[in-house]
Write a protein that holds these residues in place. Structure first.
Motif, PDB file in Angstrom:
ATOM      1  N   GLY A 167       5.162  11.214  -4.170  1.00  0.00           N
ATOM      2  CA  GLY A 167       6.318  11.888  -3.468  1.00  0.00           C
ATOM      3  C   GLY A 167       6.289  11.825  -2.058  1.00  0.00           C
ATOM      4  N   LYS A 168       5.340  11.172  -1.421  1.00  0.00           N
ATOM      5  CA  LYS A 168       5.287  11.034   0.023  1.00  0.00           C
ATOM      6  C   LYS A 168       5.737  10.083   0.630  1.00  0.00           C
ATOM      7  CE  LYS A 168       2.252  14.549  -0.197  1.00  0.00           C
ATOM      8  NZ  LYS A 168       2.542  15.770   0.751  1.00  0.00           N
TER       9      LYS A 168
ATOM     10  N   ALA B 255       8.995   0.678   1.892  1.00  0.00           N
ATOM     11  CA  ALA B 255       8.033  -0.170   1.897  1.00  0.00           C
ATOM     12  C   ALA B 255       8.693  -1.904   2.089  1.00  0.00           C
ATOM     13  CB  ALA B 255       7.292  -0.207   0.413  1.00  0.00           C
ATOM     14  N   ARG B 256       9.670  -1.891   2.142  1.00  0.00           N
ATOM     15  CA  ARG B 256      10.491  -3.086   2.205  1.00  0.00           C
ATOM     16  C   ARG B 256      11.238  -3.393   3.183  1.00  0.00           C
ATOM     17  NH1 ARG B 256      10.440  -6.071  -2.288  1.00  0.00           N
ATOM     18  NH2 ARG B 256      12.747  -6.730  -2.269  1.00  0.00           N
TER      19      ARG B 256
ATOM     20  N   TYR C 289       1.574  -0.325  -8.609  1.00  0.00           N
ATOM     21  CA  TYR C 289       1.373  -1.544  -7.959  1.00  0.00           C
ATOM     22  C   TYR C 289       2.826  -2.305  -7.657  1.00  0.00           C
ATOM     23  CZ  TYR C 289      -3.670  -1.914  -7.480  1.00  0.00           C
ATOM     24  OH  TYR C 289      -4.755  -1.731  -7.174  1.00  0.00           O
ATOM     25  N   GLY C 290       3.967  -1.487  -7.826  1.00  0.00           N
ATOM     26  CA  GLY C 290       5.116  -1.901  -7.567  1.00  0.00           C
ATOM     27  C   GLY C 290       6.312  -0.674  -7.546  1.00  0.00           C
ATOM     28  N   ALA C 291       7.346  -0.904  -6.906  1.00  0.00           N
ATOM     29  CA  ALA C 291       8.375   0.143  -6.778  1.00  0.00           C
ATOM     30  C   ALA C 291       8.726   1.151  -8.118  1.00  0.00           C
ATOM     31  CB  ALA C 291       9.565  -0.443  -6.108  1.00  0.00           C
TER      32      ALA C 291
ATOM     33  N   PRO D  88       0.697  -1.125  -0.056  1.00  0.00           N
ATOM     34  CA  PRO D  88       0.105   0.019  -0.168  1.00  0.00           C
ATOM     35  C   PRO D  88       0.952   1.398   0.016  1.00  0.00           C
ATOM     36  CG  PRO D  88      -0.960  -1.380   1.718  1.00  0.00           C
ATOM     37  CD  PRO D  88       0.386  -2.041   1.064  1.00  0.00           C
ATOM     38  N   LEU D  89       2.127   1.140   0.317  1.00  0.00           N
ATOM     39  CA  LEU D  89       2.757   2.536   0.502  1.00  0.00           C
ATOM     40  C   LEU D  89       3.223   2.913  -0.956  1.00  0.00           C
ATOM     41  CD1 LEU D  89       5.517   2.409   3.271  1.00  0.00           C
ATOM     42  CD2 LEU D  89       3.361   3.634   3.116  1.00  0.00           C
TER      43      LEU D  89
END
Length: 379
Positions: free
Chosen positions: A56-57, A63-64, A129-131, A48-49
Motif C-alpha cells: 500500500g505504499k 509505475a507506468r 511481479y505485475g500491477a 520494482p515499484l
C-alpha cells in the motif's frame, strides 16, 4: 544509410535507443542513420515499484508512463508487436504485416512470469511481479491477521533476485507495526542449498532471517500447489502447508527469440562482454532476455545498454568498438519498511553488503522517483 532497430520498450530498450540518439546525433541529423524502437505496449513500466504496491505504499499507475514521453524525439517509435525476426535477410516483421529492415538489431524483449507452468500456482498463490498481482496481494495482506505465510521462490532465474528477501523482511516489519507478527509464522523457501544464488548475499541474509524468526527451507523445488488444501509439494518429496502463499513464479523469455532461431529456451546466448548474439551477426541482446552470468535486474539492462550504444556508435563510424560490459550490477535490498542495504559487483565477484540504514532506504526511494531520468538516458 545505417538502420538500427531496437525491439522492446522496457528499461534496456528505452535507454539504448536514447543513448544512440544522443551519440549519433550528427549522423541522424544528416540522414545517414535511423534509430527505430518497436514496442507492443505504449506504456513503459518500472517493475520494482510493484513490491511497494503490495504494502500500500505505491499505486500501480505510478509505475507506468507513456513511452513517447521518455523517448528522444530523434528515435522513431513504432507501437506494434514484432512477430518475426529474419536474421539472414536482416529484417523484423510487425503484427500489422509491415517489415522493418535493419543493419543492426537490439533485442530487449525482457522476461515474463508464467505461474500457469506450475500446477495450482496461479489459483493458489500470489505474486508482486505485475500491477494485478500486486493489488491482489495488497488486499490479501490487509485482511491477513494470523496463520502461516510462505514466500516460495518457485522459478529461477527470475527478475530482481533480491526481491524475495526484500518481501519477507518487509512483511515481517509490516506485521510487527500492526501487532500481528506474533500470530503469523513466516517461511522463506529457496530451490538450492542456501538462501540466495549469490553466496555472499545468502551468508548475509541467513542470520538476519533467523534473528527475525523467519524459517528457511532450502532445496525446496515446488512442483505443485493444491489451492484447496493449501499445500505446496516439491520434487524432493516434501510438503509445506500455508495460509497465504506468495510465490516467485517461473519466468520465461519472449517467444520471439525462440521463433527467430536464436535460442531453444528463450534466454539468448551472447558474448558476456559485447552482448552480441552467439548465433546471428549484427544482433545484440540486452536485459533479462540475455543469458549472462549475473542478475536479471534493471541495473544490468542499464549498464548493458550503455555498452551496446557505445559499440554501435563506433561501428557506424567505421571504428573498432572497445566498450565492454564487465557484469556491473547495483541493487538495493530493502531490509524492512524503513531500512535497506545494497550490493555492487561485477563478473566473478562476491558483493560486500553494508549495514542496513535509513539513509540507504531513502536512497532507494529517491532512485525510484528519479528512475524516469535513467530511462531517458540522462542518469
Amino acid at each position: 544509410m545505417t538502420r538500427i532497430v531496437v525491439v522492446g520498450g522496457g528499461t534496456g530498450g528505452t535507454i539504448v535507443a536514447n543513448r544512440l540518439a544522443e551519440k549519433l546525433d550528427p549522423e541522424i541529423a544528416a540522414g545517414d542513420v535511423t534509430v527505430t524502437l518497436v514496442t507492443d505496449d505504449p506504456k513503459h513500466t518500472y517493475k520494482p515499484l510493484f513490491l511497494y504496491v503490495a504494502f500500500g505504499k505505491r499505486e500501480p499507475e505510478q509505475a507506468r508512463r507513456p513511452v513517447d514521453e521518455l523517448l528522444d524525439d530523434r528515435v522513431d517509435l513504432k507501437v506494434d508487436r514484432v512477430v518475426d525476426v529474419d536474421t539472414d535477410e536482416k529484417h523484423v516483421e510487425r503484427a500489422d504485416g509491415k517489415v522493418l529492415p535493419y543493419d543492426h538489431l537490439v533485442l530487449a524483449t525482457g522476461a515474463k512470469v508464467v505461474p500457469e507452468e506450475t500446477p495450482g500456482l496461479k489459483e493458489g498463490g500470489h505474486h508482486f511481479y505485475g500491477a494485478e498481482g500486486a493489488e491482489a496481494l495488497r488486499d490479501e495482506l490487509a485482511d491477513f491477521e494470523e496463520g502461516h505465510l510462505v514466500l516460495s521462490v518457485v522459478g529461477t532465474p527470475h527478475m530482481c533476485p533480491a526481491a524475495p528477501l526484500e518481501f519477507v523482511f518487509m512483511v515481517d516489519d509490516w506485521l510487527r507495526e500492526r501487532g500481528r507478527r506474533a500470530d503469523v509464522d513466516i517461511t522463506y523457501t529457496y530451490p538450492i542449498g542456501r538462501a540466495h544464488g549469490l553466496e555472499a548475499i545468502a551468508d548475509w541474509a541467513t542470520p538476519r532471517l533467523e534473528e527475525r524468526d523467519i524459517a528457511i527451507e532450502t532445496f525446496f523445488n515446488a512442483t505443485e500447489v493444491d489451492p484447496e488444501e493449501r499445500v505446496v509439494s516439491t520434487v524432493e518429496g516434501t510438503e509445506l502447508s500455508y495460509d497465504l502463499l506468495v510465490a516467485i513464479p517461473p519466468h520465461r523469455a519472449d517467444d520471439l527469440a525462440v521463433d527467430a532461431g536464436l535460442t531453444e529456451d528463450g534466454w539468448v546466448d551472447v558474448d558476456n562482454e559485447t552482448l552480441e548474439a552467439a548465433s546471428a551477426e549484427d544482433v545484440y541482446v540486452i536485459g533479462d532476455a540475455a543469458e549472462v552470468p549475473t542478475s536479471k535486474a534493471g541495473s544490468v539492462a542499464h549498464f548493458e545498454a550503455g555498452v551496446v550504444a557505445d559499440r554501435l556508435a563506433s561501428r557506424v563510424r567505421g571504428r573498432t568498438p572497445t566498450a565492454r560490459y564487465d557484469g556491473k550490477t547495483v541493487c538495493f535490498i530493502e531490509t524492512g519498511m524503513d531500512e535497506a542495504t545494497f550490493v555492487e559487483f561485477s563478473y566473478g565477484e562476491q558483493p560486500a553488503l553494508p549495514d542496513p540504514s535509513r539513509f540507504i532506504h531513502w536512497a532507494k526511494l529517491s532512485y525510484n522517483e528519479s528512475y524516469w531520468l535513467t530511462a531517458k538516458g540522462i542518469l
